[in-house]
Design a protein around this motif. Structure first.
Motif, short mmCIF file in Angstrom:
data_model
loop_
_atom_site.label_atom_id
_atom_site.label_comp_id
_atom_site.label_asym_id
_atom_site.label_seq_id
_atom_site.Cartn_x
_atom_site.Cartn_y
_atom_site.Cartn_z
N VAL A 92 -43.31 43.89 -0.23
CA VAL A 92 -43.51 45.06 0.60
C VAL A 92 -44.22 46.04 -0.31
CG1 VAL A 92 -42.60 46.93 1.93
CG2 VAL A 92 -41.52 44.74 2.10
N GLY A 93 -43.70 46.19 -1.53
CA GLY A 93 -44.31 47.10 -2.49
C GLY A 93 -45.77 46.77 -2.78
N ARG A 100 -37.70 42.40 4.46
CA ARG A 100 -36.61 42.68 5.42
C ARG A 100 -37.04 43.76 6.41
NH1 ARG A 100 -32.50 45.77 1.28
NH2 ARG A 100 -34.09 47.10 0.38
N SER A 101 -38.10 44.52 6.07
CA SER A 101 -38.56 45.58 6.98
C SER A 101 -39.91 45.17 7.58
CB SER A 101 -38.75 46.89 6.23
OG SER A 101 -38.16 46.85 4.97
N PHE A 146 -32.72 38.71 2.08
CA PHE A 146 -32.56 37.80 0.94
C PHE A 146 -31.10 37.60 0.55
CE2 PHE A 146 -36.95 39.25 0.60
CZ PHE A 146 -37.55 38.02 0.66
N GLN A 147 -30.23 38.42 1.12
CA GLN A 147 -28.80 38.22 0.86
C GLN A 147 -28.30 37.00 1.65
OE1 GLN A 147 -27.20 40.32 -1.19
NE2 GLN A 147 -28.23 42.27 -1.08
N ALA A 206 -42.50 39.82 -5.25
CA ALA A 206 -42.66 41.21 -5.72
C ALA A 206 -41.45 42.07 -5.41
CB ALA A 206 -43.92 41.82 -5.12
N ILE A 207 -40.36 41.44 -4.95
CA ILE A 207 -39.19 42.29 -4.70
C ILE A 207 -38.52 42.63 -6.02
CG2 ILE A 207 -38.80 41.18 -2.45
CD1 ILE A 207 -36.07 40.30 -3.66
N GLY A 208 -37.76 43.66 -6.01
CA GLY A 208 -37.05 44.05 -7.22
C GLY A 208 -36.13 45.21 -6.91
N LEU A 232 -42.73 39.06 -10.28
CA LEU A 232 -42.97 40.22 -11.12
C LEU A 232 -41.73 40.53 -11.96
CD1 LEU A 232 -44.97 42.59 -8.77
CD2 LEU A 232 -45.82 41.08 -10.53
N LYS A 266 -33.98 41.38 -15.63
CA LYS A 266 -35.36 40.93 -15.85
C LYS A 266 -35.43 39.94 -17.02
CE LYS A 266 -37.61 43.22 -12.61
NZ LYS A 266 -38.32 42.56 -11.52
#
Ligand SMILES: NC(=O)c1ccc[n+]([C@@H]2O[C@H](COP(=O)([O-])OP(=O)(O)OC[C@H]3O[C@@H](n4cnc5c(N)ncnc54)[C@H](OP(=O)(O)O)[C@@H]3O)[C@@H](O)[C@H]2O)c1
Length: 172
Positions: A8-9, A29-30, A46-47, A69-71, A128, A150
């Protein structure tokens, strides 16, 4: 080329405009605003592993590039979460949540989607990370959970690379 992006980011413009990319699969998720004909969006929490399993079944073609790219560093509102400034701020539930999103989710995605990388041509699977995940580069301290998650992600990806080298020599 087909691409799976868990994001998303990340800006979508490059991917939607690239002529080399025929199909684009987007996971978040959005809802996503920027859309184009070649993009298909999956709402995935993702849960919940079931959503990943369903999405992997729905995508039948081989994927040339997978970008995660989620974090999670901080969260506002309900269940607020902030990077720790010192040891007193460390909270086990927050640490586990950060670890789950930053290190465990990429592993689950790898489990479901690495078999979709083609074996007859080059393909890329990436997630990432962050420089603060480096142990040798940690001179400032703080951010215990994010740094550790990370670092764990880096080790997961390194270990996946070793396993993948035996199974798919063309994959990066
Ligand atoms: N920004 C930086 O300076 C920086 C530096 C080094 C590394 N990184 C890493 O680069 C990546 C992207 O960073 P960014 O700044 O673009 O982060 P971001 O804007 O916070 O984007 C992270 C995305 O992860 C999604 N996400 C978080 N928890 C989730 C969950 N439980 N289920 C589904 N999606 C979830 C969020 O989705 P929602 O929109 O639905 O909340 C958000 O869109 C991250 O892995 C980050 O750690 C960033």
């Amino acid at each position: 080329m087909a691409l799976l992006a868990v994001l998303v980011g990340l800006s979508l413009r490059f991917f939607t405009q690239s002529k080399n990319i025929e199909n684009l699969y987007l996971f978040s998720r959005s809802p996503i605003k920027q859309y184009c004909n070649k993009a298909r969006h999956f709402c995935v929490d993702f849960q919940n592993e079931e959503g990943l399993a369903k999405a992997s079944e729905a995508i039948k073609e081989k994927l040339d590039l997978i970008i995660i790219a989620i974090g999670l560093l901080h969260k506002e509102g309900k269940g607020e979460l902030k990077p720790e400034k010192n040891l007193k701020d460390f909270q086990s539930q927050n640490a586990l949540e950060v670890y789950f999103i930053n290190a465990v989710v990429p592993m689950l995605i790898a489990q479901y989607f690495l078999p979709k990388l083609p074996t007859d041509r080059k393909s890329v699977f990436c997630a990432l990370s962050a420089r603060v995940g480096s142990i040798s580069d940690n001179h400032l301290g703080g951010w215990y959970s994010y740094r550790a998650s990370k670092a764990a992600l880096n080790q997961m990806i390194r270990t996946i690379a070793i396993e993948l080298e035996r199974k798919n020599k063309n994959a990066i």
